[in-house]
Design an enzyme around this catalytic site. Structure first.
Site, short mmCIF file in Angstrom:
data_model
loop_
_atom_site.label_atom_id
_atom_site.label_comp_id
_atom_site.label_asym_id
_atom_site.label_seq_id
_atom_site.Cartn_x
_atom_site.Cartn_y
_atom_site.Cartn_z
N ASP A 1 0.72 -1.13 0.08
CA ASP A 1 -0.12 -0.18 -0.13
C ASP A 1 0.99 1.25 -0.19
OD1 ASP A 1 -1.75 2.17 0.79
OD2 ASP A 1 -2.88 0.94 2.00
N HIS A 2 0.88 1.99 -1.37
CA HIS A 2 1.60 3.00 -1.29
C HIS A 2 1.40 4.13 -0.13
CE1 HIS A 2 5.19 4.78 -2.85
NE2 HIS A 2 4.85 4.90 -4.27
#
Ligand code: CAO
Length: 443
Positions: free
Chosen positions: A415-416
């Site tokens: 999850d950036h």
């Protein structure tokens, strides 16, 4: 100043209906058309507006009373009788006119009471539901009491609903549209736009494929549908990045084979996956941001001090992800035994919901099947997932020559919002280092 009695106006077919909310109190100053109370029949609810402006002198109804056209609602000290409504019509529920909209939209200078300051009836039929939602503050949502009540009954947080009415007022249809959107996303509230389309993109077309040849329709399994909803939700909500890497597992593989030979009689089989689980735990300890979840508002990171790893298992009915707990505290043999048990349970449909909850990080291993790399979807609320593909002998340059080494492909999706690209690369490099020399797992 004159006294005026305010009666229930013509309310159509409503007769002997229950008062479910009284929206004003003695001493309140009200404007013409301010909602005084909400009545509810079996079929619908309706707000009754005031036909005059003034100060409430006496209330003649309470929650639970039953009223019809002509019932006395309250007594007003009338401040300006010229503003009395001539038609005394009630406001239908589909087009209610709350006090705030009148005073704002029509320049009415009467100090209309703020809806949020109005007392809630002690014995309201919705009290139980309101108690469940006591932590949700609806007061800033622009909606009429009947819409608020409807939202409370459905457990909808009105602050998340976009209003499509006049001055962005939230209507009952908006609440219904929001619920539809949430349901289509597997029960997780997203940015629910009105119109039933969360992404704001055209819906998938309904195509008759038989026009091009013979077809058959296969009903999706319950697991297929549930997994599909969760994967779709995660794909839409999480900005994914996938980092690829390789680990040299030549030595690990030699050790694994040796262990399997030694344990041949017991029937215990150790696969590379348990070593990968151990390496992942080492990675989570070295990079704690990977062992975390974002809170629902996306404002805080919840760090976990336990190491529960989800393992994707392929079953005839679809994909499930049972969680193996406290991987840091278990031996390779214990993990192998447990992996065997949960995979069997998964394939026999014996997993309980609790067996699939509480994971910190997931591993999806397609190593027993094939492929070189893939992009797994993060299993929210976790923030990263490791995809493992089939190991392969490759010529690797050792500084002097190409040597045959067994290389394991790793695909880390993260999850950036939580993990930067640099940390993604550090994590897979660290995993490769651990798997390249498993003695390091002891250090
Ligand atoms: N490279 C090469 N061989 C591998 C390997 C790898 N990365 N991983 C496993 N193998 C080998 C095993 O050693 C075993 O070999 P032997 O039969 O010769 O001993 C064989 O492949 C089969 O292993 P397995 O799949 O039965 O066992 P596992 O512990 O590796 O995996 C499980 C268990 C439950 C994860 C697996 O059976 C499974 O269901 N995988 C599919 C997961 C999936 O569908 N993921 C996609 C989800 S979408 O992201």
């Amino acid at each position: 100043m004159a006294i005026q009695e305010i009666f229930v106006p013509d309310i159509g077919s409503f007769k002997d209906v229950e008062v479910i909310e009284v929206l004003v109190s003695v001493g309140d100053t009200i404007a013409v058309e301010d909602s005084l109370m909400t009545i509810e029949s079996d079929k619908a609810s309706m707000e009754i507006p005031s036909s005059a402006a003034g100060v409430v002198k006496e209330l003649k109804v309470k929650v639970g009373d039953r009223v019809s056209e002509g019932s006395l609602m309250l007594v007003l000290d009338v401040t300006d009788t010229s503003t009395t409504l001539s038609d005394r019509s009630a406001v239908p529920p589909s087009n209610p006119a709350p006090a705030r909209s009148l005073s704002e939209a029509e320049g009415n200078t009467q100090p209309a009471p703020k809806p949020e300051s109005r007392p809630q009836p002690a014995q309201s039929p919705t009290a139980a539901v309101q108690a469940d939602l006591k932590n949700v503050d609806f007061s800033k949502a622009y909606a009429t009491p009947s819409v608020r009540k409807f939202a409370r009954e459905l457990g909808v947080d009105l602050n998340k609903v976009t209003g499509s009415g006049r001055k962005k007022r939230i209507t009952q249809e908006d609440v219904k549209g929001y619920v539809k959107d949430v349901m289509s996303l597997g029960g997780v509230p997203g940015k629910a736009a009105s119109g039933g389309n969360t992404l704001g993109v055209a819906p998938m077309p309904d195509i008759d494929f038989s026009q091009w040849g013979e077809i058959e329709t296969v009903v999706l399994s319950r697991i297929n549908k549930l997994t599909g909803e969760f994967l779709h939700r995660n794909w839409v909500h999480i900005p994914h990045v996938t980092q690829f890497d390789q680990a040299d597992i030549t030595d690990l593989e030699a050790f694994r084979k040796q262990l399997n030979e030694e344990n041949a009689k017991s029937g215990m089989k150790i696969t590379p996956l348990v070593f990968i689980m151990k390496a992942v735990v080492a990675g989570l300890k070295a990079y704690p941001r990977f062992n975390a979840s974002l809170d629902a508002k996306g404002e805080n990171l919840i760090r976990k001090h336990y190491y529960h790893i989800g393992v994707a298992v392929d079953t005839p009915d679809g994909l499930v992800v049972p969680v193996i707990r406290d991987v840091d505290k278990k031996s390779i043999m214990q993990l192998s035994e447990e992996l065997k048990e949960v995979s069997a349970k998964a394939r026999d449909k014996k997993l309980k919901p609790a067996d699939m909850q509480g994971g910190c990080f997931s591993i999806s291993s397609l190593g027993g099947i094939g492929g070189t790399k893939f992009t797994p979807i993060v299993n929210a609320p976790e923030v990263a997932i490791l995809g493992v593909s089939k190991s392969e002998m490759q010529p690797v340059w050792n500084g002097k020559e190409f040597a045959p080494r067994l290389m394991l492909p790793l695909s880390l999706s993260y999850d950036h919002r939580v993990i930067d690209g640099a940390d993604g690369a550090r994590f897979t490099t660290y995993l490769a280092k651990m798997l390249g020399d498993i003695r390091r797992l002891l250090v």
